[in-house]
Design a protein around this motif. Sequence first.
Motif, PDB file in Angstrom:
ATOM      1  N   GLU A 154       0.864  -1.351   0.058  1.00  0.00           N
ATOM      2  CA  GLU A 154      -0.012   0.102  -0.016  1.00  0.00           C
ATOM      3  C   GLU A 154       0.961   1.274  -0.008  1.00  0.00           C
ATOM      4  N   VAL A 155       1.840   1.196   0.859  1.00  0.00           N
ATOM      5  CA  VAL A 155       2.889   2.442   0.817  1.00  0.00           C
ATOM      6  C   VAL A 155       3.421   2.377  -0.449  1.00  0.00           C
TER       7      VAL A 155
ATOM      8  N   ALA B 287       9.729   5.226   9.496  1.00  0.00           N
ATOM      9  CA  ALA B 287       8.301   5.337  10.286  1.00  0.00           C
ATOM     10  C   ALA B 287       7.990   4.247  10.791  1.00  0.00           C
ATOM     11  N   ASP B 288       8.188   3.084  10.448  1.00  0.00           N
ATOM     12  CA  ASP B 288       7.631   1.851  11.202  1.00  0.00           C
ATOM     13  C   ASP B 288       8.319   1.815  12.782  1.00  0.00           C
TER      14      ASP B 288
ATOM     15  N   ALA C  94      -0.819   6.175  14.004  1.00  0.00           N
ATOM     16  CA  ALA C  94       0.011   7.078  14.734  1.00  0.00           C
ATOM     17  C   ALA C  94       1.244   7.350  13.949  1.00  0.00           C
ATOM     18  N   GLU C  95       1.666   6.288  12.933  1.00  0.00           N
ATOM     19  CA  GLU C  95       2.966   6.484  12.416  1.00  0.00           C
ATOM     20  C   GLU C  95       3.020   7.201  11.033  1.00  0.00           C
ATOM     21  N   LEU C  96       1.943   7.637  10.581  1.00  0.00           N
ATOM     22  CA  LEU C  96       1.804   8.297   9.443  1.00  0.00           C
ATOM     23  C   LEU C  96       2.447   9.616   9.165  1.00  0.00           C
TER      24      LEU C  96
ATOM     25  N   TYR D 179       8.926  11.995   6.051  1.00  0.00           N
ATOM     26  CA  TYR D 179       9.976  11.628   5.161  1.00  0.00           C
ATOM     27  C   TYR D 179       9.824  11.757   3.941  1.00  0.00           C
ATOM     28  N   VAL D 180       8.476  11.715   2.935  1.00  0.00           N
ATOM     29  CA  VAL D 180       8.149  12.336   1.532  1.00  0.00           C
ATOM     30  C   VAL D 180       8.518  13.784   1.598  1.00  0.00           C
ATOM     31  N   LEU D 181       8.276  14.563   2.657  1.00  0.00           N
ATOM     32  CA  LEU D 181       8.759  15.902   2.385  1.00  0.00           C
ATOM     33  C   LEU D 181      10.149  16.237   2.425  1.00  0.00           C
ATOM     34  N   ASP D 182      10.755  15.309   3.325  1.00  0.00           N
ATOM     35  CA  ASP D 182      12.149  15.357   3.507  1.00  0.00           C
ATOM     36  C   ASP D 182      13.006  15.141   1.791  1.00  0.00           C
ATOM     37  N   CYS D 183      12.353  14.224   1.248  1.00  0.00           N
ATOM     38  CA  CYS D 183      12.748  13.718  -0.041  1.00  0.00           C
ATOM     39  C   CYS D 183      12.815  15.104  -1.111  1.00  0.00           C
TER      40      CYS D 183
END
Length: 197
Positions: free
Chosen positions: A38-39, A62-63, A73-75, A81-85
């Motif tokens: 899904e990710v 994230a996990d 809660a980990e979303l 992480y996506v924003l850091d990319c």
Amino acid sequence: MVFFKKSVSPSLLAEHEQILSLFKGCDVNNDGKLSKDEVKAGFRRLQSRFPGFRTQRAFKVADKNGDGFISEAELDELVDYVLDCYEGSRKREKKMVFFFNKRTETKHKDLPPKEDYDELVKLFKRCDVNNDGRLSWEEVKAGFRRLHSRFPVYRTHRAFQMADQNHDGYINVGDELDKLVTYVLECYPGTIKLRLI
């Protein structure tokens, strides 16, 4: 180093809530947590060049409990992480916003021909293959493919952001189709007839 295609707008990725809702939409079994598949599907929607690699890195970040899923809660960690990319894209974002604002100003001076608008309405109505009066994600994507879009998935994602006002996952032909057609005319000014050949 950025591992995503340049076609994805940094302004799309700058919005925390948009990315959050995109990944929540990838929870196909509605169990409140995201599996690796899904990710990976989420990174594909973002048109990542390396969705498998990004998924592995995202799980390392994230996990937190190591259960092999990203819970609600980990979303936030996943979104961060996506924003850091895209941190390298931040400087380009201001330039792009300026460019697109300029483009919009010039477009409003030259209104598109009514024939183009009518042709697009007909095109997307024909894409409603099950005749339920609303366009699904796949039906809108089929419309962009008929228009020979180079990035039909991205265009479909942006179209839903613009036109799906009630956020039901469909674009209603009755009251939301106008916003979809307006978005398409902004994407392809003056080239609709050529694209429909």
